[in-house]
Design a protein around this motif. Structure first.
Motif, PDB file in Angstrom:
ATOM      1  N   VAL A 107     -19.551  53.098  53.585  1.00 54.70           N
ATOM      2  CA  VAL A 107     -20.792  53.308  52.834  1.00 54.70           C
ATOM      3  C   VAL A 107     -21.304  51.926  52.442  1.00 54.70           C
ATOM      4  O   VAL A 107     -20.580  51.157  51.793  1.00 54.70           O
ATOM      5  CB  VAL A 107     -20.566  54.189  51.594  1.00 54.70           C
ATOM      6  CG1 VAL A 107     -21.845  54.259  50.754  1.00 54.70           C
ATOM      7  CG2 VAL A 107     -20.121  55.595  51.992  1.00 54.70           C
ATOM      8  N   ASP A 155     -14.490  57.021  51.463  1.00 56.51           N
ATOM      9  CA  ASP A 155     -14.384  58.389  51.976  1.00 56.51           C
ATOM     10  C   ASP A 155     -15.164  59.363  51.107  1.00 56.51           C
ATOM     11  O   ASP A 155     -15.075  60.573  51.293  1.00 56.51           O
ATOM     12  CB  ASP A 155     -12.919  58.840  52.089  1.00 56.51           C
ATOM     13  CG  ASP A 155     -12.182  58.697  50.771  1.00 56.51           C
ATOM     14  OD1 ASP A 155     -12.829  58.390  49.757  1.00 56.51           O
ATOM     15  OD2 ASP A 155     -10.951  58.886  50.768  1.00 56.51           O
ATOM     16  N   ALA A 156     -15.935  58.818  50.173  1.00 57.28           N
ATOM     17  CA  ALA A 156     -16.668  59.697  49.264  1.00 57.28           C
ATOM     18  C   ALA A 156     -18.033  59.111  48.940  1.00 57.28           C
ATOM     19  O   ALA A 156     -18.284  57.921  49.118  1.00 57.28           O
ATOM     20  CB  ALA A 156     -15.869  59.909  47.982  1.00 57.28           C
ATOM     21  N   LEU A 157     -18.883  59.986  48.459  1.00 53.30           N
ATOM     22  CA  LEU A 157     -20.289  59.658  48.219  1.00 53.30           C
ATOM     23  C   LEU A 157     -20.645  60.060  46.800  1.00 53.30           C
ATOM     24  O   LEU A 157     -20.164  61.073  46.292  1.00 53.30           O
ATOM     25  CB  LEU A 157     -21.122  60.498  49.191  1.00 53.30           C
ATOM     26  CG  LEU A 157     -22.632  60.351  49.117  1.00 53.30           C
ATOM     27  CD1 LEU A 157     -23.041  59.025  49.736  1.00 53.30           C
ATOM     28  CD2 LEU A 157     -23.307  61.494  49.852  1.00 53.30           C
ATOM     29  N   SER A 158     -21.530  59.289  46.172  1.00 53.74           N
ATOM     30  CA  SER A 158     -22.027  59.652  44.847  1.00 53.74           C
ATOM     31  C   SER A 158     -22.604  61.069  44.858  1.00 53.74           C
ATOM     32  O   SER A 158     -23.360  61.440  45.760  1.00 53.74           O
ATOM     33  CB  SER A 158     -23.115  58.662  44.431  1.00 53.74           C
ATOM     34  OG  SER A 158     -23.923  59.224  43.426  1.00 53.74           O
TER      35      SER A 158
END
Lengths: 271, 271
Positions: free
Chosen positions: B5, B11-14
């Motif tokens: 990102v 591995d994660a998004l807001s």
């Protein structure tokens, strides 16, 4: 307040979520008052219908329990619920066994100008037209680019909402509201079989009007019919009812049925 | 391979990302061969056009540098790029100053049956119709529920792709491909001014055909025209070209222009 994913505090989402990849999911924006979600049953009915139409497997009892806990912790404000199909493999094909992901986000009560409710709003006449898609019509799904584009059409604060027509020029709704008009004592709102979001406040006001013996009509609405309306108002489940005073060159007075339904909506949201 | 990102492994998004909230963004699915993105210029052209039409602010030089590094690290496979408008406030109104978020996901080379390319595919005749929305037509945006619903219409492995028509019954594209037909030596594909995704391989094959002196035509296509085609094929930027043998009761032979363009696509993807 912290967000929750599947009942656990979280501030991030898996990058594999199909809500991100395809807008493959649904949402509800729920007013919370005195620690309780307002019009919860109607929100759940719409959500469940959406899950059925999109074949999304939702753990209903986990959702209800989380909604109740989250609203209690939030106290006053707005609870945004997003339900996605969960993580995906590559490609559009949904996994028929996938379990939906439940995302809750809380925010303080909405701060709209008091004048919107008191004196009414002016609608911006959006040139963005809603596309016809009966398979998605009525649902509050995550494919909302039409609303994003429509809402970008005005930046001034003079316009409290925008008016959206469909591709055939029918009057459908606001960008984040449903629209009603009153003509000869009949409460009229658009048929949403081709496009539009079937709002929870819209359903509640239709029900309340019928309970009061006020005739209601769900039908196609032309710009001509809008022009000759006695009263016009918009509504949603967060702000309740705003009278509509004007749209481009059109003008309407703030009418008595609008005020009556506004009082009913306010009672649901504020007490 | 790890996702990135904004250039960082993640591995994660807001949860506030507008890609999740509204499908407010675009994507590209890019074949990577020998550490390089295939047809990168065409992917970037489409992406930049999408950003312009949606008024998304994208840091082009950061993107290009990340794409190049990511593809080098991936080596062989598929790079999925998602560009979203970034985090949002409450409501549809986009922040005009928001900077786009750049998400890259890598996966191994696609594993489609060899027979799809060798012997051709059967198309499932989808009943899901594409809606008319000129403001979004051609873009590979994140509002893809129509494709999700269409792809759910068949689960068997007999159908390699689905055929999608628009609301007026015109032949537009596959669920994850563009469609071409050949008639009397002319290469024909659908006009995508009302709906559909203007594929990168579609653009490349039109260009290659013109370079070879093959007449091309971008036009509205009826089911009748499809029925009387001499050859039919589908294409995308990952698998290249698949001949189409059948759709419901219709049958086509695998033709020589299809094979010629398939060889060209294969050379781009494999060498």
């Amino acid at each position: 307040m912290d967000s929750w994913v599947d009942g656990q505090p979280a501030d991030a989402l898996s990058l594999k979520d199909r809500g991100l990849a395809y807008g493959d999911g649904l949402f509800e924006t729920i007013a919370v008052h005195n620690g309780a979600p307002v019009l919860l049953d109607r929100h759940l009915v719409r959500l469940v219908e959406g899950c059925q139409r999109l074949a999304i497997n939702l753990d209903h009892s986990a959702l209800c329990s989380e909604l109740s806990s989250y609203a209690r912790a939030l106290g006053e404000g707005v609870l945004k619920l997003i339900v996605t199909r969960g993580d995906g493999l590559r490609g559009y094909a949904p996994d028929p066994l996938a379990q939906a992901r439940r995302i809750m986000q809380g925010s303080p009560p909405a701060a709209y100008p008091v004048a919107n409710a008191e004196h009414g709003v002016r609608l911006f006449p959006c040139s963005t037209r809603l596309s016809r898609q009966p398979l998605l019509a009525g649902l509050k799904h995550l494919n909302r680019l039409e609303q994003v584009i429509a809402r970008s059409e005005w930046q001034d604060t003079e316009h409290g909402e925008g008016l959206m027509l469909d591709q055939a020029g029918r009057v459908i709704e606001g960008v984040f509201s449903n629209l009603f008009l009153v003509r000869d004592g009949v409460l009229i709102t658009a048929d949403l079989k081709r496009c539009g979001v079937a709002g929870v406040m819209r359903a509640e006001l239709l029900y309340q009007a019928e309970s009061l013996g006020i005739p209601t009509q769900i039908t196609d609405i032309s710009l001509d019919q809008l022009q000759w309306a006695d009263e016009v108002f918009v509504c949603n489940s967060v702000y309740g009812v705003w009278p509509v005073r004007a749209c481009a060159a059109l003008r309407w007075p703030v009418g008595s049925l609008t005020r009556k339904l506004q009082t009913i909506a306010r009672a649901l949201l504020d007490t």
